[in-house]
Design a protein around this motif. Sequence first.
Motif, PDB file in Angstrom:
ATOM      1  N   LEU A 198     -46.914 -44.241 -38.829  1.00 18.54           N
ATOM      2  CA  LEU A 198     -47.754 -43.602 -37.820  1.00 18.54           C
ATOM      3  C   LEU A 198     -47.579 -44.263 -36.454  1.00 18.54           C
ATOM      4  CD1 LEU A 198     -49.797 -41.343 -37.459  1.00 18.54           C
ATOM      5  CD2 LEU A 198     -51.600 -42.969 -38.034  1.00 18.54           C
ATOM      6  N   GLY A 199     -47.468 -45.584 -36.440  1.00 16.34           N
ATOM      7  CA  GLY A 199     -47.276 -46.296 -35.178  1.00 16.34           C
ATOM      8  C   GLY A 199     -45.973 -45.929 -34.498  1.00 16.34           C
ATOM      9  N   ILE A 200     -44.895 -45.875 -35.279  1.00 13.85           N
ATOM     10  CA  ILE A 200     -43.586 -45.502 -34.722  1.00 13.85           C
ATOM     11  C   ILE A 200     -43.612 -44.058 -34.229  1.00 13.85           C
ATOM     12  CG2 ILE A 200     -41.162 -45.062 -35.327  1.00 13.85           C
ATOM     13  CD1 ILE A 200     -41.352 -47.563 -37.148  1.00 13.85           C
ATOM     14  N   ALA A 201     -44.229 -43.172 -35.011  1.00 13.75           N
ATOM     15  CA  ALA A 201     -44.317 -41.761 -34.605  1.00 13.75           C
ATOM     16  C   ALA A 201     -45.112 -41.620 -33.308  1.00 13.75           C
ATOM     17  CB  ALA A 201     -44.947 -40.931 -35.720  1.00 13.75           C
ATOM     18  N   CYS A 202     -46.200 -42.356 -33.180  1.00 14.67           N
ATOM     19  CA  CYS A 202     -47.005 -42.307 -31.949  1.00 14.67           C
ATOM     20  C   CYS A 202     -46.181 -42.760 -30.751  1.00 14.67           C
ATOM     21  CB  CYS A 202     -48.242 -43.198 -32.058  1.00 14.67           C
ATOM     22  SG  CYS A 202     -49.519 -42.574 -33.143  1.00 14.67           S
ATOM     23  N   LEU A 203     -45.503 -43.872 -30.927  1.00 14.13           N
ATOM     24  CA  LEU A 203     -44.702 -44.436 -29.836  1.00 14.13           C
ATOM     25  C   LEU A 203     -43.582 -43.484 -29.426  1.00 14.13           C
ATOM     26  CD1 LEU A 203     -44.535 -47.029 -28.161  1.00 14.13           C
ATOM     27  CD2 LEU A 203     -42.880 -47.882 -29.818  1.00 14.13           C
ATOM     28  N   LEU A 204     -42.863 -42.946 -30.405  1.00 11.62           N
ATOM     29  CA  LEU A 204     -41.750 -42.045 -30.093  1.00 11.62           C
ATOM     30  C   LEU A 204     -42.238 -40.704 -29.547  1.00 11.62           C
ATOM     31  CD1 LEU A 204     -39.352 -42.859 -33.067  1.00 11.62           C
ATOM     32  CD2 LEU A 204     -39.251 -43.688 -30.703  1.00 11.62           C
ATOM     33  N   PHE A 205     -43.392 -40.237 -29.983  1.00  7.62           N
ATOM     34  CA  PHE A 205     -43.955 -39.011 -29.413  1.00  7.62           C
ATOM     35  C   PHE A 205     -44.371 -39.253 -27.961  1.00  7.62           C
ATOM     36  CE2 PHE A 205     -47.577 -36.229 -28.452  1.00  7.62           C
ATOM     37  CZ  PHE A 205     -47.002 -34.981 -28.678  1.00  7.62           C
ATOM     38  N   TYR A 206     -44.955 -40.416 -27.702  1.00 13.43           N
ATOM     39  CA  TYR A 206     -45.386 -40.758 -26.345  1.00 13.43           C
ATOM     40  C   TYR A 206     -44.205 -40.767 -25.378  1.00 13.43           C
ATOM     41  CZ  TYR A 206     -47.335 -43.423 -22.472  1.00 13.43           C
ATOM     42  OH  TYR A 206     -47.729 -43.832 -21.226  1.00 13.43           O
ATOM     43  N   PHE A 207     -43.057 -41.266 -25.847  1.00 16.63           N
ATOM     44  CA  PHE A 207     -41.862 -41.319 -24.985  1.00 16.63           C
ATOM     45  C   PHE A 207     -40.999 -40.064 -25.110  1.00 16.63           C
ATOM     46  CE2 PHE A 207     -42.692 -45.958 -25.314  1.00 16.63           C
ATOM     47  CZ  PHE A 207     -42.868 -46.195 -23.952  1.00 16.63           C
ATOM     48  N   ASP A 208     -41.549 -38.999 -25.665  1.00 16.88           N
ATOM     49  CA  ASP A 208     -40.880 -37.708 -25.810  1.00 16.88           C
ATOM     50  C   ASP A 208     -39.575 -37.777 -26.608  1.00 16.88           C
ATOM     51  OD1 ASP A 208     -42.803 -36.191 -24.468  1.00 16.88           O
ATOM     52  OD2 ASP A 208     -41.960 -36.740 -22.506  1.00 16.88           O
ATOM     53  N   VAL A 209     -39.511 -38.678 -27.563  1.00 16.45           N
ATOM     54  CA  VAL A 209     -38.354 -38.767 -28.440  1.00 16.45           C
ATOM     55  C   VAL A 209     -38.573 -37.888 -29.669  1.00 16.45           C
ATOM     56  CG1 VAL A 209     -36.947 -40.327 -29.860  1.00 16.45           C
ATOM     57  CG2 VAL A 209     -37.821 -41.099 -27.641  1.00 16.45           C
ATOM     58  N   PHE A 210     -39.823 -37.905 -30.214  1.00  9.76           N
ATOM     59  CA  PHE A 210     -40.177 -37.082 -31.355  1.00  9.76           C
ATOM     60  C   PHE A 210     -40.858 -35.817 -30.867  1.00  9.76           C
ATOM     61  CE2 PHE A 210     -40.789 -39.999 -35.326  1.00  9.76           C
ATOM     62  CZ  PHE A 210     -39.431 -40.204 -35.369  1.00  9.76           C
ATOM     63  N   PRO A 211     -40.576 -34.686 -31.508  1.00 10.39           N
ATOM     64  CA  PRO A 211     -41.296 -33.459 -31.164  1.00 10.39           C
ATOM     65  C   PRO A 211     -42.677 -33.443 -31.851  1.00 10.39           C
ATOM     66  CG  PRO A 211     -39.648 -32.985 -32.828  1.00 10.39           C
ATOM     67  CD  PRO A 211     -39.474 -34.430 -32.446  1.00 10.39           C
ATOM     68  N   PHE A 212     -43.480 -32.524 -31.405  1.00 12.31           N
ATOM     69  CA  PHE A 212     -44.846 -32.374 -31.902  1.00 12.31           C
ATOM     70  C   PHE A 212     -44.934 -32.252 -33.428  1.00 12.31           C
ATOM     71  CE2 PHE A 212     -47.976 -29.121 -33.157  1.00 12.31           C
ATOM     72  CZ  PHE A 212     -49.130 -29.864 -33.001  1.00 12.31           C
ATOM     73  N   PRO A 213     -44.110 -31.441 -34.097  1.00 13.23           N
ATOM     74  CA  PRO A 213     -44.232 -31.283 -35.557  1.00 13.23           C
ATOM     75  C   PRO A 213     -44.063 -32.614 -36.330  1.00 13.23           C
ATOM     76  CG  PRO A 213     -42.860 -29.537 -34.685  1.00 13.23           C
ATOM     77  CD  PRO A 213     -43.096 -30.510 -33.561  1.00 13.23           C
ATOM     78  N   ILE A 214     -43.204 -33.485 -35.851  1.00 14.21           N
ATOM     79  CA  ILE A 214     -43.006 -34.760 -36.543  1.00 14.21           C
ATOM     80  C   ILE A 214     -44.255 -35.628 -36.426  1.00 14.21           C
ATOM     81  CG2 ILE A 214     -41.664 -36.904 -36.557  1.00 14.21           C
ATOM     82  CD1 ILE A 214     -39.195 -35.239 -35.989  1.00 14.21           C
ATOM     83  N   LEU A 215     -44.922 -35.585 -35.266  1.00 10.99           N
ATOM     84  CA  LEU A 215     -46.173 -36.332 -35.105  1.00 10.99           C
ATOM     85  C   LEU A 215     -47.231 -35.794 -36.072  1.00 10.99           C
ATOM     86  CD1 LEU A 215     -47.779 -38.522 -33.635  1.00 10.99           C
ATOM     87  CD2 LEU A 215     -48.516 -36.752 -32.027  1.00 10.99           C
ATOM     88  N   ILE A 216     -47.301 -34.486 -36.223  1.00 10.42           N
ATOM     89  CA  ILE A 216     -48.271 -33.882 -37.137  1.00 10.42           C
ATOM     90  C   ILE A 216     -47.985 -34.311 -38.577  1.00 10.42           C
ATOM     91  CG2 ILE A 216     -49.088 -31.684 -38.107  1.00 10.42           C
ATOM     92  CD1 ILE A 216     -50.209 -32.345 -35.355  1.00 10.42           C
ATOM     93  N   VAL A 217     -46.713 -34.368 -38.961  1.00 11.00           N
ATOM     94  CA  VAL A 217     -46.339 -34.819 -40.305  1.00 11.00           C
ATOM     95  C   VAL A 217     -46.753 -36.286 -40.487  1.00 11.00           C
ATOM     96  CG1 VAL A 217     -44.375 -35.332 -41.826  1.00 11.00           C
ATOM     97  CG2 VAL A 217     -44.480 -33.149 -40.620  1.00 11.00           C
ATOM     98  N   ALA A 218     -46.530 -37.103 -39.472  1.00 10.70           N
ATOM     99  CA  ALA A 218     -46.918 -38.516 -39.546  1.00 10.70           C
ATOM    100  C   ALA A 218     -48.438 -38.655 -39.650  1.00 10.70           C
ATOM    101  CB  ALA A 218     -46.390 -39.277 -38.323  1.00 10.70           C
ATOM    102  N   ILE A 219     -49.181 -37.831 -38.911  1.00  8.18           N
ATOM    103  CA  ILE A 219     -50.647 -37.847 -39.002  1.00  8.18           C
ATOM    104  C   ILE A 219     -51.077 -37.453 -40.413  1.00  8.18           C
ATOM    105  CG2 ILE A 219     -52.770 -36.703 -38.226  1.00  8.18           C
ATOM    106  CD1 ILE A 219     -51.535 -36.600 -35.405  1.00  8.18           C
ATOM    107  N   ALA A 220     -50.458 -36.420 -40.969  1.00  2.00           N
ATOM    108  CA  ALA A 220     -50.794 -35.981 -42.326  1.00  2.00           C
ATOM    109  C   ALA A 220     -50.478 -37.081 -43.339  1.00  2.00           C
ATOM    110  CB  ALA A 220     -50.033 -34.700 -42.671  1.00  2.00           C
ATOM    111  N   PHE A 221     -49.362 -37.761 -43.156  1.00  2.00           N
ATOM    112  CA  PHE A 221     -48.984 -38.864 -44.040  1.00  2.00           C
ATOM    113  C   PHE A 221     -50.012 -40.000 -43.960  1.00  2.00           C
ATOM    114  CE2 PHE A 221     -46.415 -42.826 -44.677  1.00  2.00           C
ATOM    115  CZ  PHE A 221     -46.187 -42.665 -46.039  1.00  2.00           C
ATOM    116  N   GLY A 222     -50.454 -40.307 -42.758  1.00  5.83           N
ATOM    117  CA  GLY A 222     -51.458 -41.356 -42.578  1.00  5.83           C
ATOM    118  C   GLY A 222     -52.827 -40.944 -43.079  1.00  5.83           C
ATOM    119  N   LEU A 223     -53.139 -39.673 -42.939  1.00  5.11           N
ATOM    120  CA  LEU A 223     -54.456 -39.155 -43.303  1.00  5.11           C
ATOM    121  C   LEU A 223     -54.602 -38.907 -44.807  1.00  5.11           C
ATOM    122  CD1 LEU A 223     -56.935 -38.458 -41.630  1.00  5.11           C
ATOM    123  CD2 LEU A 223     -56.125 -36.114 -41.494  1.00  5.11           C
ATOM    124  N   TYR A 224     -53.484 -38.817 -45.513  1.00 10.75           N
ATOM    125  CA  TYR A 224     -53.501 -38.452 -46.930  1.00 10.75           C
ATOM    126  C   TYR A 224     -54.454 -39.312 -47.760  1.00 10.75           C
ATOM    127  CZ  TYR A 224     -52.087 -38.174 -51.789  1.00 10.75           C
ATOM    128  OH  TYR A 224     -52.096 -38.064 -53.154  1.00 10.75           O
TER     129      TYR A 224
END
Length: 189
Positions: free
Chosen positions: A22-48
């Motif tokens: 989740l931390g890596i996904a947040c960081l990469l989303f913030y720097f526009d490296v990851f697209p929105f869907p990958i952040l949502i998948v990471a949130i779902a993985f963390g929230l599970y």
Amino acid sequence: MNYTQTFFLRQFLWKIGRIITLGIACLLFYFDVFPFPILIVAIAFGLYSLVKTAVLDIIKERKIGAELFITIAVIMAVLGKEYLAGAVVLMIILIAEYIASASTKKARSSIKGLIGSVPKTAIVKKDNQESIVQISDLKIGDTVLVKAGEKIPVDGKVIGPIEASAIHLLPDTLVFINSIKLLRVTIDA
């Protein structure tokens, strides 16, 4: 097992993996490296794990816990298009949950160790004779002989001048039993 080893037990590896992912996904989303869907998948993985715990608490124990409210808060953040804020809050909650779990595990193992180290018997001196009795059978007024390194879960007063470890103790002196090598103590509590 020391405190550092406790934090990296196998049972905690999934929690660590969720936090790092989740931390890596947040960081990469913030720097526009990851697209929105990958952040949502990471949130779902963390929230599970939180969703699973919340659902099991509701179904099996019929209680509403913090996990349910955290899940609702993260979902509301995502629905409100505050994706990064929701992910960061979730990551902070996962870190707190991880620390609490590891600390609880360490505390439980420490308590088990303490329980196992307490003797179950004591030497009681009565009428110039020594006998071994169960700790639970000790009564106020019993005289207990405490030997070097022994930890007897009683409080009392020294009864008579005894020299131990170059310390002179006088009658009616309150002592901590584990601080002296050999004592006769009259139990008063």
